[in-house]
Motif scaffolding. Structure first.
Motif, PDB file in Angstrom:
ATOM      1  N   THR A   1       0.758  -1.221  -0.058  1.00  0.00           N
ATOM      2  CA  THR A   1      -0.085   0.087  -0.024  1.00  0.00           C
ATOM      3  C   THR A   1       0.767   1.144  -0.068  1.00  0.00           C
ATOM      4  N   THR A   2       0.329   2.378  -0.725  1.00  0.00           N
ATOM      5  CA  THR A   2       0.798   3.538  -0.320  1.00  0.00           C
ATOM      6  C   THR A   2       0.808   4.140   1.053  1.00  0.00           C
ATOM      7  N   SER A   3       2.131   4.766   1.485  1.00  0.00           N
ATOM      8  CA  SER A   3       2.011   5.077   2.849  1.00  0.00           C
ATOM      9  C   SER A   3       1.302   6.234   3.011  1.00  0.00           C
ATOM     10  N   ALA A   4       0.711   6.473   4.243  1.00  0.00           N
ATOM     11  CA  ALA A   4      -0.001   7.559   4.691  1.00  0.00           C
ATOM     12  C   ALA A   4       0.452   9.119   4.347  1.00  0.00           C
ATOM     13  N   ASP A   5       1.778   9.333   4.554  1.00  0.00           N
ATOM     14  CA  ASP A   5       2.522  10.281   4.348  1.00  0.00           C
ATOM     15  C   ASP A   5       2.641  10.627   2.586  1.00  0.00           C
ATOM     16  N   GLU A   6       2.603   9.624   2.085  1.00  0.00           N
ATOM     17  CA  GLU A   6       2.823   9.818   0.460  1.00  0.00           C
ATOM     18  C   GLU A   6       1.445  10.270   0.083  1.00  0.00           C
ATOM     19  N   GLY A   7       0.362   9.548   0.484  1.00  0.00           N
ATOM     20  CA  GLY A   7      -0.918   9.767   0.170  1.00  0.00           C
ATOM     21  C   GLY A   7      -1.504  11.232   0.348  1.00  0.00           C
ATOM     22  N   GLN A   8      -1.037  11.915   1.347  1.00  0.00           N
ATOM     23  CA  GLN A   8      -1.058  13.319   1.760  1.00  0.00           C
ATOM     24  C   GLN A   8      -0.295  13.956   0.815  1.00  0.00           C
ATOM     25  N   PHE A   9       0.799  13.610   0.351  1.00  0.00           N
ATOM     26  CA  PHE A   9       1.633  14.311  -0.757  1.00  0.00           C
ATOM     27  C   PHE A   9       0.962  14.400  -1.924  1.00  0.00           C
ATOM     28  N   LEU A  10       0.572  13.175  -2.354  1.00  0.00           N
ATOM     29  CA  LEU A  10      -0.170  13.098  -3.818  1.00  0.00           C
ATOM     30  C   LEU A  10      -1.379  13.973  -3.655  1.00  0.00           C
ATOM     31  N   SER A  11      -2.082  13.925  -2.537  1.00  0.00           N
ATOM     32  CA  SER A  11      -3.534  14.750  -2.702  1.00  0.00           C
ATOM     33  C   SER A  11      -3.254  16.405  -2.790  1.00  0.00           C
ATOM     34  N   MET A  12      -1.988  16.683  -1.901  1.00  0.00           N
ATOM     35  CA  MET A  12      -1.744  18.152  -2.180  1.00  0.00           C
ATOM     36  C   MET A  12      -1.244  18.433  -3.574  1.00  0.00           C
ATOM     37  N   LEU A  13      -0.117  17.526  -3.855  1.00  0.00           N
ATOM     38  CA  LEU A  13       0.175  17.687  -5.515  1.00  0.00           C
ATOM     39  C   LEU A  13      -0.779  17.740  -6.571  1.00  0.00           C
TER      40      LEU A  13
ATOM     41  N   SER B   1      -3.782   4.968  -2.616  1.00  0.00           N
ATOM     42  CA  SER B   1      -3.660   6.130  -3.535  1.00  0.00           C
ATOM     43  C   SER B   1      -4.642   6.635  -4.412  1.00  0.00           C
ATOM     44  N   LEU B   2      -5.465   5.716  -4.869  1.00  0.00           N
ATOM     45  CA  LEU B   2      -6.577   5.891  -5.893  1.00  0.00           C
ATOM     46  C   LEU B   2      -7.510   6.813  -5.102  1.00  0.00           C
ATOM     47  N   LEU B   3      -7.890   6.489  -3.764  1.00  0.00           N
ATOM     48  CA  LEU B   3      -9.009   7.430  -3.182  1.00  0.00           C
ATOM     49  C   LEU B   3      -8.193   8.775  -2.641  1.00  0.00           C
ATOM     50  N   ALA B   4      -7.040   8.717  -2.507  1.00  0.00           N
ATOM     51  CA  ALA B   4      -6.426   9.828  -2.231  1.00  0.00           C
ATOM     52  C   ALA B   4      -6.646  11.107  -3.189  1.00  0.00           C
ATOM     53  N   THR B   5      -6.363  10.525  -4.605  1.00  0.00           N
ATOM     54  CA  THR B   5      -6.514  11.291  -5.876  1.00  0.00           C
ATOM     55  C   THR B   5      -7.960  11.512  -6.241  1.00  0.00           C
ATOM     56  N   ALA B   6      -8.844  10.710  -5.854  1.00  0.00           N
ATOM     57  CA  ALA B   6     -10.305  10.901  -6.163  1.00  0.00           C
ATOM     58  C   ALA B   6     -10.804  11.976  -5.268  1.00  0.00           C
ATOM     59  N   MET B   7     -10.241  11.958  -4.122  1.00  0.00           N
ATOM     60  CA  MET B   7     -10.720  13.102  -2.894  1.00  0.00           C
ATOM     61  C   MET B   7     -10.237  14.470  -3.429  1.00  0.00           C
ATOM     62  N   ALA B   8      -8.986  14.445  -4.249  1.00  0.00           N
ATOM     63  CA  ALA B   8      -8.391  15.720  -4.395  1.00  0.00           C
ATOM     64  C   ALA B   8      -8.821  16.144  -5.691  1.00  0.00           C
TER      65      ALA B   8
ATOM     66  N   THR C   1       9.934   9.759  -7.947  1.00  0.00           N
ATOM     67  CA  THR C   1      10.292  10.618  -8.716  1.00  0.00           C
ATOM     68  C   THR C   1       9.040  11.207  -9.654  1.00  0.00           C
ATOM     69  N   LEU C   2       9.234  12.499  -9.430  1.00  0.00           N
ATOM     70  CA  LEU C   2       8.242  13.326 -10.381  1.00  0.00           C
ATOM     71  C   LEU C   2       8.935  13.697 -11.591  1.00  0.00           C
ATOM     72  N   CYS C   3       8.289  13.452 -12.843  1.00  0.00           N
ATOM     73  CA  CYS C   3       8.583  14.046 -14.096  1.00  0.00           C
ATOM     74  C   CYS C   3       7.765  14.933 -14.754  1.00  0.00           C
ATOM     75  N   ARG C   4       8.192  16.057 -14.979  1.00  0.00           N
ATOM     76  CA  ARG C   4       7.402  17.228 -15.562  1.00  0.00           C
ATOM     77  C   ARG C   4       7.834  17.087 -17.214  1.00  0.00           C
ATOM     78  N   ARG C   5       6.770  16.540 -17.781  1.00  0.00           N
ATOM     79  CA  ARG C   5       7.101  16.816 -19.330  1.00  0.00           C
ATOM     80  C   ARG C   5       7.310  18.001 -19.799  1.00  0.00           C
ATOM     81  N   ILE C   6       8.279  18.358 -20.489  1.00  0.00           N
ATOM     82  CA  ILE C   6       8.664  19.836 -21.023  1.00  0.00           C
ATOM     83  C   ILE C   6       8.856  19.848 -22.562  1.00  0.00           C
ATOM     84  N   SER C   7       8.627  18.623 -23.359  1.00  0.00           N
ATOM     85  CA  SER C   7       8.740  18.809 -24.587  1.00  0.00           C
ATOM     86  C   SER C   7       8.284  17.401 -25.167  1.00  0.00           C
TER      87      SER C   7
END
Length: 239
Positions: free
Chosen positions: A54-66, A85-92, A233-239
């Motif tokens: 499972t995704t840890s609770a602190d990472e779930g909080q991070f994903l929601s904020m992100l 993590s799916l629930l964290a996303t859906a709530m956010a 690791t977060l990857c932001r697409r720039i091209s």
């Protein structure tokens, strides 16, 4: 709680040297603000024999904020397990936000589904059971999904992370984010060759190392590797 200095929380993946410090973060900043549905699903998942997936609770909080920070609306998740993590996303996400969720095991997803339904969030989720790669290939071939995703979270088979990346870079929009979970892999990425590692950790370690090297060299993205959970690791697409 901690026993003999080692943290005992289910799903504990912190890379912090001090387990007491991780417990402090959870008890001070994470658990008091954890929405009730996420707490319920975390406690249900704790009883699962594979609860470390499972995704840890602190990472779930991070994903929601992100997700809120980037105003994501159209998202994808590869690797769902019971759906924390799916629930964290859906709530956010906003009410008209969408998540394409893929996992090879519907049974695990259905453990968390009643919690998702009770929270009134099931309408945001399209769940597909089975390997994700064929679905991604179909989406690319279709053509209409190019650059259509704001955020994609990958927490699945590490030996396919590079295969996912080759496809997801086409599906995420320019300025959008892909998050790869477990990129520090129990800290094994810096372990000496003769280190005593669990069999599954040793098996996937080289795939994680290969991914990290490839992401660092990919000029199509900006990256940020964070020691949250088991490394993300977060990857932001720039091209």
């Amino acid at each position: 709680m901690a026993t003999n200095g080692r943290h005992q929380e289910v799903g504990h993946k912190s890379l912090l040297q001090s387990d007491a410090l991780y417990q402090y973060i959870l008890e001070t900043s994470v658990y008091p603000r954890e929405p009730e549905p996420m707490k319920e699903l975390r406690e249900i998942t704790a009883k699962h024999p594979w609860n470390l997936m499972t995704t840890s609770a602190d990472e779930g909080q991070f994903l929601s904020m992100l997700i809120k920070l980037i105003n994501a609306k159209n998202t994808m998740e590869i690797g769902v397990f019971t759906g924390y993590s799916l629930l964290a996303t859906a709530m956010a996400l906003p009410d008209d936000g969408k998540i394409l969720a893929m996992d090879i095991n519907r049974e695990n997803y259905e453990i968390g589904l009643p919690v998702i339904e009770k929270a009134g969030l099931a309408h945001k989720i399209e769940f597909k059971e089975g390997p994700a790669l064929p679905v991604l290939d179909q989406m690319i071939e279709n053509g209409k999904y190019h650059g259509s995703y704001d955020f994609i979270f990958v927490d699945a088979d590490k030996d396919n992370y590079l295969n996912y990346h080759k496809r997801l870079i086409d599906l995420v929009k320019i300025g959008g984010l892909i998050g790869y979970d477990n990129t520090l892999w129990n800290g094994s990425v810096v372990a000496p060759p003769d280190a005593p590692l669990r069999k599954y950790v040793r098996y996937y370690r080289d795939f994680v190392l290969e991914l990290n090297k490839a992401l660092a060299a990919d000029s199509r993205i900006e990256i940020c590797q964070l020691p949250v959970g088991d490394g993300i690791t977060l990857c932001r697409r720039i091209s």
